[in-house]
Design an enzyme around this catalytic site. Sequence first.
Site, short mmCIF file in Angstrom:
data_model
loop_
_atom_site.label_atom_id
_atom_site.label_comp_id
_atom_site.label_asym_id
_atom_site.label_seq_id
_atom_site.Cartn_x
_atom_site.Cartn_y
_atom_site.Cartn_z
N ARG A 130 78.09 35.70 69.34
CA ARG A 130 78.42 36.76 70.61
C ARG A 130 78.73 37.79 70.03
O ARG A 130 78.53 39.14 70.41
CB ARG A 130 79.12 36.30 71.72
CG ARG A 130 78.21 35.52 72.95
CD ARG A 130 78.99 35.14 74.06
NE ARG A 130 78.32 34.59 75.07
CZ ARG A 130 78.68 34.52 76.30
NH1 ARG A 130 79.68 35.24 76.67
NH2 ARG A 130 77.86 34.11 77.26
N GLY A 170 72.34 36.25 60.75
CA GLY A 170 71.59 34.95 61.16
C GLY A 170 70.25 34.52 60.97
O GLY A 170 70.05 34.41 59.72
N ASP A 181 71.45 40.99 75.22
CA ASP A 181 72.07 41.59 73.91
C ASP A 181 73.01 42.47 73.94
O ASP A 181 72.94 43.32 74.88
CB ASP A 181 70.69 42.13 73.10
CG ASP A 181 70.98 42.24 71.62
OD1 ASP A 181 71.98 42.19 71.16
OD2 ASP A 181 70.00 42.05 70.94
N LYS A 234 72.05 58.01 68.20
CA LYS A 234 72.74 59.35 68.29
C LYS A 234 73.14 60.02 67.01
O LYS A 234 73.08 61.16 67.07
CB LYS A 234 74.41 58.74 68.60
CG LYS A 234 75.32 59.90 69.07
CD LYS A 234 76.69 59.49 69.55
CE LYS A 234 77.80 60.73 69.34
NZ LYS A 234 78.79 60.39 70.15
N HIS A 248 35.69 49.73 94.69
CA HIS A 248 37.15 50.27 95.52
C HIS A 248 38.35 49.25 95.46
O HIS A 248 38.70 49.15 96.64
CB HIS A 248 36.83 51.08 96.48
CG HIS A 248 35.71 52.16 96.22
ND1 HIS A 248 34.91 52.75 97.31
CD2 HIS A 248 35.36 52.75 95.10
CE1 HIS A 248 34.02 53.91 96.73
NE2 HIS A 248 34.42 53.84 95.61
N ARG A 275 42.45 60.45 82.92
CA ARG A 275 41.36 61.41 82.69
C ARG A 275 41.67 62.21 84.06
O ARG A 275 41.53 63.43 83.96
CB ARG A 275 40.30 60.84 83.02
CG ARG A 275 39.04 61.59 82.75
CD ARG A 275 37.78 60.99 82.31
NE ARG A 275 36.73 61.82 82.31
CZ ARG A 275 35.49 61.73 83.06
NH1 ARG A 275 35.64 60.66 84.02
NH2 ARG A 275 34.45 62.61 82.87
N LYS A 315 79.07 39.81 66.10
CA LYS A 315 78.78 39.69 64.82
C LYS A 315 78.66 41.04 64.00
O LYS A 315 79.03 41.17 62.91
CB LYS A 315 77.69 38.70 64.44
CG LYS A 315 76.33 39.08 65.39
CD LYS A 315 75.23 37.96 65.13
CE LYS A 315 74.23 38.16 66.12
NZ LYS A 315 73.15 37.02 65.94
#
Length: 514
Positions: free
Chosen positions: A63, A34, A125, A137, A269, A214, A65
Amino acid sequence: MAIQRALLSVSDKTGLVEFAKGLHEFGVELLSTGGTAAALRDAGLPVIDVSSFTGAPELFEGRVKTLHPKVHGGLLHKRDDDRHLSQAKEHDIPPIDIVVVNLYPFEQTIAREGVTLEEAIENIDIGGPSMLRSAAKNYKSVTVVTDTVDYDRVLAEMADHDGDTTFKLREELSVKVFLRTSAYDGAITNYLSQAAEGTRSSFSMTLPLDHELRYGDNPHQKASLYGNFSDSFTQLQGKALSYTNVLDIEAAADLIFDFARPTVGILKHTNPCGVGQDDDDLRVAWQRAFETDTQAPFGGVIVVNRSLTESLARVISTIFTDVIIAPDFETEARAILQKKKNLRLIKMNIEAYTVAKKEPLIRSSPGGLMVVDRDHTVLGLDNLEERVVTKRPPSEEEMRAMRFAWRVVKHVKSNAIVYGKSDRTLGVGAGQMSRVDSSRIAVWKAAEAGLSLEGSVMASDAMLPFADGLEAAIKAGATACIQPGGSIRDEEVIAAADAAGIAMIFTGHRHFRH
């Protein structure tokens, strides 16, 4: 073995062309889809469409590809397993050695005002996470990149290792992928569960380490910061941030975000102890904020909603300050403030913070988490003229002052009382068990600062349950009051206001801050 083939399919095209050119210079074959393929072709790079590679067309408006055995087989087959290599050869599945994918912007989509469920769903997605997970993987052989900041690292490793990457980098990038896909799935789950059921039936979070802090509330407590804090706030100098620093920065950013005019806020504070405005000069706005409480700024936090100027830097450099936050700093201001090496300078990314601010507020609880919508909108300031409950309406100046004080009191810990004018605070009372005590403290603080409350307005973050809090304000010299209303003794409070001839507005909304 050198990388031979790459698959690139990204929504965020930052740095894409430069990275792809780098791969091409190493002799890497480029596969793409695309808009990514179009961007690479426009840059003069040779690209093979994934549909040509697989022999299968893109379907259903894109949707489907990359969901194809040739793609996932090219990613998943083991390069050191003869059976896998034999099957790959038999089915004409060449290896894909590097995958570059960042996902549809689901989180950014649902953060937009008025986004529809259909828009959100179309930004889920499917192919991207599938390719990322397949590549991650098989990180023993495949390099997977989902963050644009890693482009240079990959090219540098390829330059140092004859066109390949190291196992250590591939392993690190694999972990990064699973963090990203987990967070992505969590965002989708959280959104859809609420959209479908009207409530969050579950809540998921997976956040990367932003950086170690810290310490916690105290030096003996360890603390870590997770998520994307550094997208919104960049530390330019100073000591490492602690847990309390982060809380103060959040409170300061929330405060300043509610003001459009040039504004300076001073916090201690997480409570604002002084807020001032001026249309032209931040130095004047600072003076108005500072005069509210000349002691609290020492060791406190200063925040501005304009680029911090040299003139303001010269003034605030004379006092001990812990953190200064601004959308930017003038060069001369940086030079002045750099002399204070421990001073933490924080540059605030307004755009990133605007997105982050729409995320829910999360707090730990025994055995779990509480998730609550942020109080990110100042409520009750529309149609103020229709919200007057006293016989005397407020003057124009009182109306401006009430708008200002109401914005400030929203950020003061409950019970909260603020006295102010249209461009400055005069007295702040915070966090008391009794609202009348907060009012008395605010009056006392103003007196300590040598400020008169004659003609001021009082703002209360929640309803005045009795007339005594208002009477304390009247005695101090306030001529107008803005509060939510809603007490069973509202009529008694209104009567006290009318008897004193002051104006009062009920906003119909409260802004508790615990």
